[in-house]
Design a protein around this motif. Structure first.
Motif, short mmCIF file in Angstrom:
data_model
loop_
_atom_site.label_atom_id
_atom_site.label_comp_id
_atom_site.label_asym_id
_atom_site.label_seq_id
_atom_site.Cartn_x
_atom_site.Cartn_y
_atom_site.Cartn_z
N GLY A 62 0.54 -1.01 0.06
CA GLY A 62 -0.22 -0.06 0.19
C GLY A 62 0.61 1.19 0.18
N LEU A 63 0.84 1.90 1.44
CA LEU A 63 1.86 3.34 0.92
C LEU A 63 3.56 2.46 1.09
CD1 LEU A 63 -0.25 5.25 4.30
CD2 LEU A 63 -0.26 5.85 1.48
N GLY A 64 3.41 1.76 1.32
CA GLY A 64 5.29 1.32 1.88
C GLY A 64 5.67 1.17 0.04
N VAL A 65 4.68 1.03 -0.81
CA VAL A 65 4.60 0.60 -2.36
C VAL A 65 5.90 1.52 -2.63
CG1 VAL A 65 4.57 0.67 -4.69
CG2 VAL A 65 3.38 -0.49 -2.80
N PRO A 66 6.50 2.62 -2.62
CA PRO A 66 8.10 3.90 -2.91
C PRO A 66 8.76 3.23 -2.86
CG PRO A 66 5.55 4.87 -2.94
CD PRO A 66 5.02 3.53 -1.93
N LEU A 67 8.99 3.05 -1.62
CA LEU A 67 10.14 2.65 -0.44
C LEU A 67 10.28 1.53 -0.60
CD1 LEU A 67 12.13 2.98 1.28
CD2 LEU A 67 10.49 2.51 3.12
N VAL A 68 9.46 0.40 -0.82
CA VAL A 68 10.02 -0.50 -1.38
C VAL A 68 10.23 -1.12 -2.83
CG1 VAL A 68 8.69 -2.84 -2.11
CG2 VAL A 68 7.64 -2.35 -0.36
N ALA A 69 9.79 -0.27 -4.03
CA ALA A 69 10.42 -0.46 -5.08
C ALA A 69 12.15 0.52 -4.82
CB ALA A 69 9.89 1.05 -6.01
N ARG A 70 12.15 1.70 -4.06
CA ARG A 70 13.45 1.98 -4.31
C ARG A 70 14.70 1.03 -3.91
NH1 ARG A 70 13.44 7.91 -4.10
NH2 ARG A 70 11.27 8.72 -4.36
N LEU A 71 13.67 0.08 -2.17
CA LEU A 71 14.69 -0.38 -2.08
C LEU A 71 15.19 -1.43 -3.27
CD1 LEU A 71 13.44 -0.62 1.90
CD2 LEU A 71 15.33 0.37 1.49
N ALA A 72 14.30 -2.02 -3.55
CA ALA A 72 14.37 -3.00 -4.59
C ALA A 72 15.50 -2.67 -5.37
CB ALA A 72 13.20 -3.35 -5.41
N ALA A 73 15.32 -1.51 -5.81
CA ALA A 73 16.39 -1.02 -6.94
C ALA A 73 18.18 -0.52 -6.18
CB ALA A 73 15.83 0.03 -7.24
N ASP A 74 18.22 -0.63 -4.74
CA ASP A 74 19.16 -0.63 -4.55
C ASP A 74 19.82 -2.36 -3.52
OD1 ASP A 74 19.82 1.26 -4.90
OD2 ASP A 74 19.03 2.36 -2.84
#
Length: 266
Positions: A62-74
């Protein structure tokens, strides 16, 4: 997670609050940052103090999607902590359910430390595609409904009986051809109604195209929900987009495998 440090994150639309908790459930540090590029950099610098920590995010879908995407990219590993689990931890630890961002972040970390199993957050392209497509179609349907409602209001003025509830663009055009008002206000209302008819046709085409795209995505996903009576591509896509593969739910999957070992629902 014995011997581990967990960084629990309470995500909001405008902020991320993180708390580092060790295996003894002792809070080591906490930070609150804004949801933007600089905020993410601050969060990563905070995390670098605990290089072997596991990141735990409440509501990663949900609201964590943007952070999840950034962490996954790193290439940073994270686990998804359901909001209900974090709330239960907060209630048991404090005796009440009052919320603060830091308390929520600590509860997320403690939940990750004590939970037997948690879903490892992965960027599931299939689920993300279905979610994007279904949300896009829902937006289009909402716009069409608003436009049709406006057209109903306009048609009710020159036509005492109004229009049928299931008003289509063709039906509206046919009704408008029977109306030739003389007064300025009535003519203005008619012209506005005439302008709305092609807008409805355009939305109909876009909704149909979105439906075709969803059908293709459902077929490509291997989802078998459509084999259930009454479940079409749209309903299957909505369910899949909100839940992801059934393998996320280990206990449910075991039950399904016992009952139908040769088939999968999702």
């Amino acid at each position: 997670m014995t011997g581990k440090v967990v960084i629990g994150v309470d995500p909001h639309k405008a902020s991320w609050t993180a708390a580092a908790v060790d295996s003894s459930q002792r809070v080591l540090a906490a930070v609150r940052v804004e949801v933007n590029r600089d905020g993410y950099r601050q969060l990563r610098r905070f995390g670098s103090r605990f290089p072997h920590a596991v990141w735990a995010i409440e509501g990663a879908g949900g609201l964590g999607v943007p952070l999840v995407a950034r962490l996954a990219a790193d290439d940073v590993r994270a686990v998804d902590v359901p909001a209900e689990l974090a709330a239960r931890v907060r209630l048991l630890s404090t005796g009440h359910n009052r919320k603060t961002d830091q308390a929520d972040a600590v509860s997320v970390a403690v939940a990750a430390l004590t939970a037997r199993t948690l879903h490892s957050v992965e960027t599931d392209q299939t689920t993300a595609v279905l979610r994007a497509l279904t949300e896009h179609r829902e937006d289009l349907v909402r716009s069409r409904t608003q436009t049709v409602n406006r057209l109903h209001v306009l048609l009710a003025q020159p036509l005492p009986a109004g229009a049928a509830a299931d008003l289509t663009a063709d039906a509206a055009a046919a009704l408008l051809r029977t109306v030739r008002p003389r007064q300025l206000l009535a003519r203005t209302h008619r012209q506005i109604a005439v302008d709305l008819v092609p807008e409805i046709r355009r939305l109909d085409r876009r909704i149909s195209a979105a439906g075709d795209a969803i059908s293709s995505a459902v077929a490509a996903s291997g989802c078998t929900l459509t084999q259930l009576y009454g479940v079409g591509d749209i309903a299957a896509a909505i369910v899949f987009a909100r839940t992801g593969p059934v393998g996320r739910f280990a206990s449910t999957l075991r039950v399904l495998q016992r009952r139908r070992p040769d088939r999968s629902l999702l």
